[in-house]
Structures are given as C-alpha cells and as structure tokens.
Design an enzyme around this catalytic site. Structure first.
Site, PDB file in Angstrom:
ATOM      1  N   HIS A 175     -22.035   4.871  45.079  1.00  0.00           N
ATOM      2  CA  HIS A 175     -21.504   5.652  43.739  1.00  0.00           C
ATOM      3  C   HIS A 175     -20.121   5.617  43.957  1.00  0.00           C
ATOM      4  O   HIS A 175     -19.635   6.227  44.916  1.00  0.00           O
ATOM      5  CB  HIS A 175     -21.982   7.026  43.649  1.00  0.00           C
ATOM      6  CG  HIS A 175     -21.357   7.531  42.336  1.00  0.00           C
ATOM      7  ND1 HIS A 175     -22.004   7.688  41.132  1.00  0.00           N
ATOM      8  CD2 HIS A 175     -20.283   8.271  42.182  1.00  0.00           C
ATOM      9  CE1 HIS A 175     -21.201   8.118  40.169  1.00  0.00           C
ATOM     10  NE2 HIS A 175     -20.087   8.492  40.721  1.00  0.00           N
ATOM     11  N   CYS A 176     -19.389   4.833  43.388  1.00  0.00           N
ATOM     12  CA  CYS A 176     -17.908   4.345  43.750  1.00  0.00           C
ATOM     13  C   CYS A 176     -17.081   5.435  43.279  1.00  0.00           C
ATOM     14  O   CYS A 176     -16.803   5.909  42.200  1.00  0.00           O
ATOM     15  CB  CYS A 176     -17.593   3.076  43.067  1.00  0.00           C
ATOM     16  SG  CYS A 176     -16.005   2.680  43.271  1.00  0.00           S
ATOM     17  N   LEU A 177     -16.262   5.803  44.237  1.00  0.00           N
ATOM     18  CA  LEU A 177     -15.538   7.015  43.993  1.00  0.00           C
ATOM     19  C   LEU A 177     -14.213   6.720  43.062  1.00  0.00           C
ATOM     20  O   LEU A 177     -13.827   7.410  42.243  1.00  0.00           O
ATOM     21  CB  LEU A 177     -14.709   7.505  45.488  1.00  0.00           C
ATOM     22  CG  LEU A 177     -13.604   8.610  45.440  1.00  0.00           C
ATOM     23  CD1 LEU A 177     -14.446   9.810  45.155  1.00  0.00           C
ATOM     24  CD2 LEU A 177     -12.794   8.525  46.560  1.00  0.00           C
ATOM     25  N   ARG A 184     -18.620   5.420  38.717  1.00  0.00           N
ATOM     26  CA  ARG A 184     -19.951   4.679  38.363  1.00  0.00           C
ATOM     27  C   ARG A 184     -20.578   4.304  39.649  1.00  0.00           C
ATOM     28  O   ARG A 184     -20.041   4.166  40.798  1.00  0.00           O
ATOM     29  CB  ARG A 184     -19.639   3.593  37.448  1.00  0.00           C
ATOM     30  CG  ARG A 184     -19.260   3.877  35.961  1.00  0.00           C
ATOM     31  CD  ARG A 184     -20.587   4.425  35.227  1.00  0.00           C
ATOM     32  NE  ARG A 184     -20.490   4.584  34.006  1.00  0.00           N
ATOM     33  CZ  ARG A 184     -21.576   4.644  32.962  1.00  0.00           C
ATOM     34  NH1 ARG A 184     -22.785   4.794  33.428  1.00  0.00           N
ATOM     35  NH2 ARG A 184     -21.270   4.684  31.930  1.00  0.00           N
TER      36      ARG A 184
END
Length: 580
Positions: free
Chosen positions: A413-415, A419
């Site tokens: 889950h990209c900071l 998303r």
C-alpha cells in the site's frame, strides 16, 4: 464424565463458573487452539467394553455406541442432567456418531442442558463448523432460541466464530434476526464484543444500521457508544459515511498542505535577518497546522497526508521552475525535458491512483455460494478465504486493511499515492517513480543554475561555508525547494531501483520478498529468493511484468492474477521448477 472434548485440563471448570450457554457440559470458550488440539489427541481408554454410552460418545468410540444402541438403548433418552447423546456428540465434533444417532431416531433439535440449548447451539459455541454444516443438512433449525435468548447466529457472533457466521447467513439466516431482547447480531456485537470484529465482518452482509431493539430502542451505534466500544463506533460510522463528504475532506487536506508549504517558504524568504523570529513563526505555523487537519478531515483521512505533501511539493516545484528558473533556461533543451517529465509524472500518478490495482470483486450471491462451497468441502480457512471480503483469495493476493479489499498480486500500500499497488497498476507505479525522480533531478540542476546566475559568490572561489551562507541569503525559497526536491528524489530513486531489482532478478513483489525473508530467519537453511516459481530469468521477468515481447525476442506469459487460484506454469516456469 469427560472425553477428548472434555478432558482433564478442563475438569476444574465443572465446579466453578461456566462460559455462557455451556453450563457444566462444554469446553471453556476462551481456551486457546493448542489446548483444544491437545484434548483431541488424548488417548482412548484401554477397555471400552464397560464404558457407558455417554462416555463412549464423548470419546467417539463408535463401535461401543453402536453396540449399546443395537442392544436397545433409546438415543432420544437424555441423561440425568437432561442432555442427549446428540448434544455430547455435537460438542465433541463426533460427526460419524451424529449421523448414526439421527439415523436411529435422535431428535436433531432436542433441547437440553442448563440453558435449554439444541445440539446446533452447542456446536456453534464450540466453533465446530463441520458439525454445524452436518446438523443443518440434517434439518436443524438455526432460528431456535436457547435458554439465554440467543439464536444460532447470535451465538456465533458472541463467540466470534466468523466462518460460522458467514455460513449461517449464506444458508439463508437473516443478518437482521432478533434475539429475545430484540437485538440484531450487529447490536449484540457492538454491545458485547469489544473490538472491530465481528462488527466489521457483519457489515459486509449489509445489515440494517437504523433498526432499534424493542426494549431500549437503541440502534447498533447507540449500543456501541453505551459499551464504550470505540472500534465498533468507528466501523459503524464508516459504514454510514458519504463518499461526497470523503472527497471534500481530501480536497481540504490537499489545499491545507499547499497553503502550509507556501507559508513555510514565505517565512524562510521573509526579508528579515532575525532567524529567531523566523523560527518562532515556523513553530507557530506547525502548531496551528497540526490542529486543523484533525478537525477538518479527521484522523482516518490523515493517511492521505503524505500524498497531499507530495502533490503540494510538486506544485511549488513547478511554480518555482516557471517563475524563477524560466528566464535562465527558456529555450534550452533542459526546460522542455522538465516540462515533459512533470506532465509524465502527473499522468502516471493519476494512472497509479485511478487504476484498479486488482481489487477482487464478487456479487453478494457469488460470495454466499463460495462460502457454502468452501465450508462444505472443508476449505473455509483463512489461507483460502478472506473473512473481510467474503471471497476466496486468489494466488499471490493479500487483504489490504487500508483499502479494505483483497488485491491481486499485492505489492504494497503506497504511502505516497494513497493507493494499493497490485496487478492492475504496478507498471504505472514504476513509471510514476521514474518521472518523479526526473522532475526532482531537473529542479536540483535548475537550483544550481539559478544560484550561479543570481548569487555573488561561487563554490570554487570562496569555499563551501561562504557559498552556503551566500545562497541562503540570496534566496531561501530556492534552498527550501531544493531540499524538498532532494528528499523526494532520494526516496523515489531508492524505491525505483529496489522495484526494478525485485521485478527483473527475483520475479517477486515487495510483500513476497519481505515474507520470504522473514521465513528464512526461522529456517535452518537459508532460503534463496531467486529460487521461486515466479523467477523465470531477467528477460522473461521483464517481459511478463511489462507485457512486452522485446521485438519478438521473448514471449510474455499472460496471467490474470485476479482469478488465479492455482499455479499454472508457463513452459519457462516448468523449466525453472525442474532446476530448483
């Protein structure tokens, strides 16, 4: 009386307080799995020929039970504590004995015990899903109320047996069924079970949020507040929240970030030699901005703060380039390269954010069919079934608790994008990192060009210290933007190189790589990350990931990871596996 399901470890429970609904007959509901398994492994008594039928039932001695029944024992006859043989078989998960007793006339919904419960109630309290399935198939009624006033689904909620809850609802029991007090399962969970589950789990089945119980006239939210169940309150509020309100809050967070970053740069660039004054202003600014997001957007939406920070940084980077650097670089190839890079960055950021990363989807009917199928084939466990999404998990997928969905070929889950990165948008994410590095690289280059044209000193002539003092005095704003660009360049370049290494040389996602490294620490032999079924070699890995044939040199393998439940090997994969 005791058996593998009522072994010596629980003898003390027979003389003291008992779990709700078990009376003296059940296993302690809060004991751990290992203890339950230990009881299942207890040795059988050496001589079963003198065993009475109750003890034989508890131990699962089928031949002795059959012998006594055929000798004339009535299977419907309860013992002195009004407990039938079917109750004992159900609580000890003796499937073969339940089938036998029912075939001999046992009443499947016979009431018994201190709490006037059916065998189905006993099986649910103990968490025996196979027994629940069998009893329902033999006609057990899940809507019957026990002596405490609970139906089957209420008991499953109270004892937090999520697979049983899913199976009962899938078989047709209403998620809004009321107990003797008029409480629905959602009310009972919010009131009696402190924590996010099974409240969050029940919300997957679209229960009524506004129904009230018949005694106190409370909704599920009222019961959660009354019990101080903060996690349940959050889940219920989230279930009733508006998507429009959510979007407005995110826009406010972005605007607040843009204004704050401008204010920081303005204070630094303020025409004053007093750094003490600037420091006090910055502290005041940070204090105020730390308060506003909590009131305006809420704690939950602060997860998007890094995304807002990134977009705000890029906005002021672009404005700085256009306003300050344009006169020195107009017409130069570097200027057009920067414009191309920032347009490409914005495009791939949008594609990374807007593209479905591989969320697994299923209709409500499909979910129920899958639950029934998995349960009745003995496969309803957390390795193959997601209790949050109510779906069978595809290969290489993982449930993201931020996005609240299972993601196919999950990477992270990209900071910075807010998303998940998965099967659908992973390749966009790579280009997003690449062009962000390019944008930041150009702004770093432009900063030094600006200083060489507008500052009175140079590094070669005056040395490092004098040069630093001069550029700070010359334009603190440019130095501020340079620091932002350097920060974003550092993490984006590091992630880009790490991602390319994993993709090209390992054929793994970030999650898979971290998981394998953790497993390796607990293994005697070192686990090679290169020797996995997904690593096909440098060229094949890249071809599969980017779906590029490299001008016909490599044939990419097309796999839809959103619906892949078993490994299907590409010819190149089979070759690799044979060599492992």
């Amino acid at each position: 009386m005791e058996g593998p399901g009522l072994g010596s470890q629980c003898r003390n429970h027979s003389h003291g307080p008992h779990p709700p609904g078990f009376g003296r007959y059940g296993i302690c509901a809060h004991e751990n799995k290992e203890l339950a398994n230990a009881r299942e492994a207890l040795p059988l008594i050496e001589d079963s020929s003198n065993c009475d039928i109750v003890k034989a039932t508890q131990y699962g001695i089928f031949e002795r039970c059959k012998e006594l029944v055929e000798a004339g024992y009535d299977v419907r006859q309860p013992d002195k504590e009004n407990v039938s043989l079917l109750h004992w078989a159900a609580i000890n998960n003796r499937l073969d004995l339940v089938k036998f007793y029912i075939s001999k006339g046992a009443v499947v919904d016979q009431l018994g015990g201190d709490l006037n419960s059916t065998p189905l109630h006993w099986a649910i309290r103990q968490g025996h899903l196979p027994m629940v399935i069998l009893l329902l198939q033999r006609g057990a009624d899940p809507t019957l109320i026990d002596g405490e006033g609970f139906s089957s689904i209420h008991l499953a909620v109270l004892f937090q047996h999520m697979p049983i809850i899913a199976y009962l609802i899938s078989k047709g029991q209403s998620v809004n069924m009321t107990d003797v007090n008029g409480q629905t399962p959602l009310m009972l969970s919010a009131h009696k079970v402190i924590g996010p589950e099974p409240t969050g789990f029940l919300l997957k089945f679209n229960p009524s949020l506004n129904v009230v119980d018949k005694i106190h006239q409370n909704t599920p939210l009222h019961w959660a507040v009354a019990a101080g169940n903060v996690n349940a309150v959050d889940k219920l509020l989230e279930a009733g929240s508006s998507l429009d309100i959510q979007n407005v809050k995110l826009f406010l967070l972005l605007m607040l970030s843009v204004i704050t970053m401008w204010a920081v740069g303005y204070i630094l660039d303020f025409n004053s030699d007093s750094w003490l004054l600037k420091g006090c202003l910055l502290v005041t600014l940070f204090f105020l901005t730390s308060l506003f997001p909590r009131f305006l957007v809420g704690y939950k939406n602060l997860v998007y703060l890094p995304t807002a920070f990134l977009l705000s940084s890029v906005f002021w980077i672009f404005m700085t380039w256009f306003i300050l650097f344009f006169p020195d670089l107009a017409g130069a190839p570097f200027y057009f390269s920067f414009i191309f890079s920032i347009v490409a960055f914005l495009y791939f950021f949008y594609k990374t954010w807007a593209t479905d990363p591989g969320f697994t989807k299923a209709s409500e009917e499909e979910k129920k069919v899958n639950i029934i199928t998995l349960a009745e084939t003995g496969s309803l466990d957390f390795r193959t079934f997601c209790t949050s999404c109510l779906i069978r998990k595809p290969l290489r997928s993982l449930h993201c608790h931020v996005c609240n969905s299972c993601v196919a070929r999950y990477d992270q889950h990209c900071l910075w994008t807010g998303r998940c990165i998965g099967f659908g948008n992973h390749h966009y994410y790579i280009f997003f990192l690449f062009f962000l590095s390019m944008v930041c690289g150009w702004i770093i280059y432009g900063s030094f060009i600006y200083w060489s044209s507008h500052c009175a000193t140079t590094f070669k002539e005056d040395g490092l210290w004098t040069y630093l003092n001069q550029i700070v005095a010359c334009s603190p704003w440019v130095l501020y933007v340079l620091m932002l660009a350097t920060f974003h360049f550092s993490w984006s370049t590091f992630l880009l190189l790490n991602q390319l290494f994993q993709i090209a040389f390992l054929g793994l996602t970030s999650h898979e790589r971290i998981s394998l490294q953790k497993q390796s620490k607990h293994m005697k032999q070192t686990l090679s990350l290169r020797k996995t079924p997904y690593n096909l070699g440098f060229m094949q890995n890249l071809a599969d990931f980017f779906q590029c044939g490299c001008f016909g040199l490599v044939k990419p393998c097309v796999v839809d990871w959103t619906s892949q439940y078993t490994m299907v090997f590409h010819p190149a994969r089979e070759k690799v596996l044979r060599s492992v």
